[in-house]
Design an enzyme around this catalytic site. Structure first.
Site, short mmCIF file in Angstrom:
data_model
loop_
_atom_site.label_atom_id
_atom_site.label_comp_id
_atom_site.label_asym_id
_atom_site.label_seq_id
_atom_site.Cartn_x
_atom_site.Cartn_y
_atom_site.Cartn_z
CD GLU A 4 51.89 -15.75 10.62
OE1 GLU A 4 50.82 -16.34 10.38
OE2 GLU A 4 51.94 -14.59 11.05
CD GLU A 5 53.33 -20.03 9.59
OE1 GLU A 5 52.41 -20.70 10.12
OE2 GLU A 5 53.12 -19.28 8.63
CG ASP A 37 48.41 -10.15 4.03
OD1 ASP A 37 49.22 -10.52 4.90
OD2 ASP A 37 47.43 -10.84 3.66
CB SER A 65 44.14 -17.36 4.96
OG SER A 65 45.52 -17.50 5.22
CG HIS A 106 46.46 -12.70 6.49
ND1 HIS A 106 46.47 -12.95 5.13
CD2 HIS A 106 46.12 -13.87 7.07
CE1 HIS A 106 46.16 -14.21 4.91
NE2 HIS A 106 45.93 -14.79 6.06
#
Length: 731
Positions: free
Chosen positions: A193-194, A667, A592, A699
């Site tokens: 994800e990051e 989400d 977001s 999301h």
């Protein structure tokens, strides 16, 4: 009698339905464009004219330009539902709405390609034949062909499997994991994800070894997530590492190709670290492992002996005061043992060479290298993307290792560009766009000269956007000053302005780190649809956004919801000075991080914005994940005051302007809890607002029918609350 003159056609008006229908109004948008190993073909994924979200595999002959479909996803695929793990991986890669073929891999011999489809794996030959190579139940994650093409590898049931490409050998597990919370060969949640790391295993170039990540999620807090759908609700107990809570325990092991002789890599005495990147040296004698500290203020480059797992530190990067380290893929391990490396140590992301323990800076200036495209090791020439000539345009450049800072631009001004190269850096594949030209892709030589179009995508009579071209409005660009004197770049698209008339503004924003919004690139048909409806579309990049250097970016350190809100306010105040803007009809929209910004902008500046739309907002940063949140905000266990100040829940009842709150009810990134907590706070304070939640949506709220519903909802709200208000005449 002379023929009557032909009256010019009236410009067509864009509708919401047409913006999201097929074919894509931006024209063909190929993905994953690559050269074959022999350079004779360009392969790509292409969406269908009748279904823009279903992709097939195509090949283009580089000599003749002839194109043909290699794999028809509808004919070959089974249509089977993807595993939950693959669905979540696609969400991490932001391709959750795509169907058909979303990835592929060339075999090293160039004779066939590995094609994942509907949870199975296929080998496609260049003559169009396709062979299924996986058997049995269970989806195949992270499939790869080994560097010499001997093995097919993939993850199934939380273990790494291999099987021979030739013959009829069956897949066998290379790891024998414990199941439960233990995974082999996968990237953990925050890595996907990051950290922009999608895999958890790495073949050595000679295929002797495989480096394999093992992670255990047992320490990670269980978040009970309800994925609410139209026909029912599924309850997921998701291991979600929220800020300030334990991460997964990560290890790195090196195995032989037959699974024997495994050794554990020594990643140091501190277990609470991030495994950021893993690479083999070209000769396969060592692993290079990037180890990032939990607070993301230190990055160590480790050289690992694959036979023993012993690691030594080659060098370390350290963050400055009130700053952090950004991970990057702009590096290259060279055959001579040196390393090309992007570093922000000068205050701007630039390229350096590390050789024999010493550093040489290859590029310099108050501009940013955004990507490393390729390295021609024989000529000692490096190709990269950067915003050297214009912060709003990304271009392709080249520099010789022997002549640092003697930089040559290889792409035309007026466009923003991205590019890839083949492994030997002999040709470029450039994708570019401009405010008036949707994405184009072409093949170029190493001097930047275009050899052939891969996708010219010119807006001619056969292009889907052609009927709307007459009403297309090009954006204007400008700058204004932030409170500290920083230069902020803005972009504005207006309808044809009528004297004496004032217009409403659709003020869109993101505001968060990691995403530059204002560029000289194609913005797609959605802004043009808004302009056709009489809106001015405006956006501005605030402090904290990327590609402007560390001093500009660092200003959100432990201060989310402050400088970004102030800079968006500066944009609104500028708009209110324009004679064609109705100062009472400025609506703001974000998704977001942008959704979070919508909430903070209404809380901090009541009366400035006529209304706001907050899509999938983070309302409490303690609810978001470790790697992203702690990078900017620190650890809530020790930096609680920063989190309390950034919280959008605490001041929810200060909102006095109309708000539309939107969230997908499944989400797994920004949990629905963020919006339900905010809604509860508003309701408890008797503050009116509107809300639209989407069953089954993640999301990304979108897809056939859903995208149209979403934007109909947004524009209905803004029409009622903003656009239909009477506007005073301009002076």
């Amino acid at each position: 009698m002379p023929a009557a003159p032909v009256e010019p056609e009236q410009p067509a008006t864009l509708s919401i339905a047409r913006v999201f229908a097929s074919p894509d109004l931006s024209g063909t948008q190929p993905r994953a464009v690559r050269l074959s190993p022999d350079g004779k073909l360009v392969t790509l994924l292409r969406g269908r004219a009748e279904d823009r979200e279903r992709f097939d595999l195509w090949a283009i002959d580089t000599a003749s330009g002839a194109a043909r479909m290699l794999v028809d996803s509808a004919a070959v695929g089974t249509g089977a539902e993807l595993s939950e793990a693959e669905k979540m991986q696609r969400e991490r890669s932001r391709i959750g709405g795509s169907r058909g073929i979303v990835a592929y891999d060339w075999a090293p011999d160039g004779r066939h390609l590995l094609v994942p489809l509907d949870g199975d794996l296929y080998l496609a030959a260049l003559d169009g034949t396709v062979r299924k190579v996986t058997q049995g139940a269970g989806g195949a994650l992270n499939p790869e062909l080994s560097p010499r093409g001997t093995w097919l590898s993939f993850v199934r049931d939380q273990n790494l499997y291999v099987q021979p490409v030739a013959g009829a050998g069956e897949a066998r597990p290379l790891t024998k994991g414990e199941g439960g919370t233990v995974h082999w060969g996968e990237a953990e949640f925050v890595a996907q994800e990051e950290m922009d790391r999608r895999t958890g295993y790495w073949w050595s170039p000679d295929e002797r070894f495989v480096a394999v990540e093992r992670f255990d999620e047992a320490p990670v807090k269980i978040a009970v997530r309800a994925a609410i759908g139209a026909s029912g609700t599924r309850i997921y107990e998701q291991r979600y590492p929220a800020a300030g809570t334990p991460n997964a325990l990560v290890e790195l092991h090196v195995l032989k190709a037959d699974g024997s002789g495994g050794v554990k890599v020594n990643l140091g005495a501190e277990p609470d670290i991030y495994l950021a990147r893993v690479d083999w040296t070209p000769d396969g004698t060592a692993l290079l492992v990037q180890r990032q500290s939990r607070d993301q203020k230190r990055l160590d480059m480790l050289r690992v002996d694959p036979a023993t797992g012993r690691a030594v530190t080659l060098f370390s990067e350290k963050a400055g005061e009130k700053s952090w380290l950004n991970l990057s893929d702009a590096y290259r391990v060279m055959a001579d043992g040196s390393l090309i490396w992007r570093s922000e140590r000068s205050g701007f992301g630039q390229l350096w060479r590390f050789a024999n323990g010493k550093w040489t800076q290859l590029t310099k200036g108050e501009w940013v290298v955004t990507g490393l495209i390729g390295v021609d090791e024989k000529r000692g020439r490096i190709f990269f993307t950067a915003n050297k000539d214009d912060v709003l345009e990304q271009h392709v450049y080249a520099v010789d290792i022997a002549k640092p800072n003697a930089i040559t631009r290889l792409t035309e001004p007026g466009y923003t560009n991205a590019a890839t190269m083949d492994g030997s850096a002999t040709r470029l594949i450039v994708t570019r766009s401009s405010p008036v030209q949707p994405s184009q892709t072409y093949l170029a030589d190493v001097e930047g000269k275009r050899i052939a179009w891969i996708n010219e995508n010119a807006i001619g009579p056969d292009h889907p956007y052609f009927p709307y071209l007459a009403s297309h409005r090009a954006p204007e660009f400008g700058t204004l000053k932030a409170a500290d004197g920083s230069v902020l770049h803005w972009e504005m698209i207006t309808p044809p302005l009528e004297p004496g008339r004032r217009y409403p503004v659709f003020f869109q924003h993101y505001g968060g780190p990691g995403s530059q919004q204002v560029t000289r690139g194609w913005q797609g048909p959605l802004p043009q649809m808004l302009v056709d409806r009489g809106w001015i579309v405006f956006q501005i990049d605030n402090r904290g956004s990327p590609n402007r250097g560390r001093a500009f970016e660092n200003q959100i350190y432990h201060a989310m919801g402050t400088v970004e809100v102030a800079d968006q306010l500066a944009g609104a105040e500028y708009l209110k000075t324009l004679p064609f803007v109705d100062p009472a009809r400025i609506a703001t929209y974000g998704w977001s991080y942008g959704g979070y910004m919508s909430l903070k902008m209404l809380e901090k500046n009541p009366g400035v914005y006529a209304a706001a739309v907050a899509g999938a907002p983070v309302s409490e940063w303690r609810l978001y994940d470790t790697h992203y949140t702690e990078r900017y905000m620190g650890d809530p266990r020790t930096d609680a005051a920063a989190y309390d100040a950034a919280n959008a829940l605490g001041e929810a009842t200060k909102i006095r302007d109309p708000l539309l709150l939107i969230h997908g009810m499944a989400d797994d990134n920004v949990f629905l809890d963020n919006s339900t907590a905010f809604a509860a706070a508003m309701q408890k304070g008797a503050v009116p607002f509107e809300m639209m939640f989407y069953p089954g949506q993640t999301h990304r709220v979108g897809g056939p029918g859903v995208s149209e519903h979403l934007w109909t909802t947004i524009l209905d709200f803004l029409d009622r609350r903003v656009r239909e208000k009477a506007a005073p005449a301009a002076p």
